[in-house]
Design a protein around this motif. Sequence first.
Motif, mmCIF file in Angstrom:
data_model
loop_
_atom_site.group_PDB
_atom_site.id
_atom_site.type_symbol
_atom_site.label_atom_id
_atom_site.label_comp_id
_atom_site.label_asym_id
_atom_site.label_seq_id
_atom_site.Cartn_x
_atom_site.Cartn_y
_atom_site.Cartn_z
ATOM 1 N N VAL A 331 -3.870 -44.745 -49.426
ATOM 2 C CA VAL A 331 -5.758 -45.234 -48.760
ATOM 3 C C VAL A 331 -5.897 -46.784 -49.808
ATOM 4 O O VAL A 331 -5.795 -46.917 -51.290
ATOM 5 C CB VAL A 331 -6.360 -44.817 -49.164
ATOM 6 C CG1 VAL A 331 -7.852 -45.629 -48.579
ATOM 7 C CG2 VAL A 331 -6.871 -43.593 -47.680
ATOM 8 N N GLY A 445 -11.662 -45.913 -47.245
ATOM 9 C CA GLY A 445 -12.156 -45.019 -48.354
ATOM 10 C C GLY A 445 -13.021 -44.020 -49.624
ATOM 11 O O GLY A 445 -13.460 -42.934 -49.149
ATOM 12 N N LEU A 455 -6.262 -38.259 -46.917
ATOM 13 C CA LEU A 455 -5.163 -38.839 -46.202
ATOM 14 C C LEU A 455 -3.870 -38.646 -46.736
ATOM 15 O O LEU A 455 -3.441 -37.965 -47.251
ATOM 16 C CB LEU A 455 -4.936 -40.103 -46.366
ATOM 17 C CG LEU A 455 -4.562 -41.092 -44.864
ATOM 18 C CD1 LEU A 455 -4.680 -40.742 -43.785
ATOM 19 C CD2 LEU A 455 -3.695 -42.428 -45.633
#
Length: 469
Positions: A331, A445, A455
């Motif tokens: 991310v 995020g 993730l």
Amino acid sequence: MTLGAWGQRFIQAAASSESEDSALDLERNHHCNHLTLPSSSTPSPLQPFTLNIQHAESNAPFFSWPTLSRLNDAVEDRANYFGNLQKGVLPETVGRLPSGQQASTLLELMTIRAFHSKILRRFSLGTAVGFRISRGVLTNVPAILVFVARKVHRQWLNPMQCLPSALEGPGGVWCDVDVVEFQYYGAPAATPKEQVYNELVDGLRGSDPCIGSGSQVASQETYGTLGAIVKSRTGNNQVGFLTNRHVAVDLDYPSQKMFHPLPPSLGPGVYLGAVERATSFITDDQWYGIFAGTNPETFVRADGAFIPFAEDFNTNNVTTVIKGIGEIGNVHVIDLQSPIDSLIGKQVVKVGRSSGYTNGTIMAYALEYNDEKGICFLTDFLVIGENQQTFDLEGDSGSLILLTGPNGQKPRPVGIIWGGTANRGRLKLIAGQEPENWTSGVDLGRLLDLLELDLITSNHELEGLQLFS
């Protein structure tokens, strides 16, 4: 189709600044990009629900919503914060540039905007932060984009109607003001719900043996796009997926179940799991870590839902590889203290169940607008598709937005789509040319942190989690 609320007061305001070349047309009715399934009623809007409840794996679903006590406590804090900022700061600049330091970070732009939020709300329909736009091209000049209903030359305005060419904030830090035009195009023309048909989108809609980011997911009433494969940070680290709250949640039903590609009552499909926790809005100070405006009622659109896979669902059919893109990186966390060009102007891609693979550019961050009740809303991203092509279509809600990587690096997820303007409101970047569609997104995020998720970026990591589940 359910319409989400930009909810702007459509005032015939007019303003001008030194920026005569940039012109954005923003549509006041900003739709949520999910499709109502055939023979179904329009989902009702989510109301404040299950406040002050601790979420855990046993609570399904949990909805995060700002509590009244939390809002009341923040009013005094917000007033004190902006009261202290006003000491020693010059008034807004008209006809000259300040002599202090030019803003260079997202945080500085957001602080300047928040400091002048009262005057900006008085003369505009909304604002965003980024770079000045000249003849459709992003420059490297830090600016607050101010949306007005009609942009005319300052010669035809009363001096009281003219916005300053620059604004100065605390500590003398300043930025340009870029006045851009917001127009309402009226009711949309009738268009097909699915305008793209190719091998990629057919696979996303159910012809592939695996599901992953970009695949179609459906609740009892609507369908949208699976955003990302994730795992919970709490409890037994359940594996599931992330999509929009407005795709997954319909409070007309007691259980928020998700299917692929369709619920059994409407077509072929299998049960994926039930919504465990979701969120719609969150206060600005909790989302950004700062007060984004002087209005005590200031909320950010979060719009996310976590659906853990059901125990009887075969997760061997799940992949983290995005069809049409490949493997993804970690991310991209947006640090507000980073340079503006670390985000604005970056190229992005997405894969969604309606439009498939598309390219675009992040044009602005932290769009702010006020509804008719005086509540201030923010949404994180404004993305424009390449070559005047739309970045998303209805049904792409939940799609992962990925920053393209240089030199063959893996694209990094930065957000998820929650809405767009389709064929209604568009951004007029260049005078004399057709206006362009735009897409809004949620900061991934921050959403993952809020929902306490991580993730999963590789099939190897996914397989390891499956062994211990």
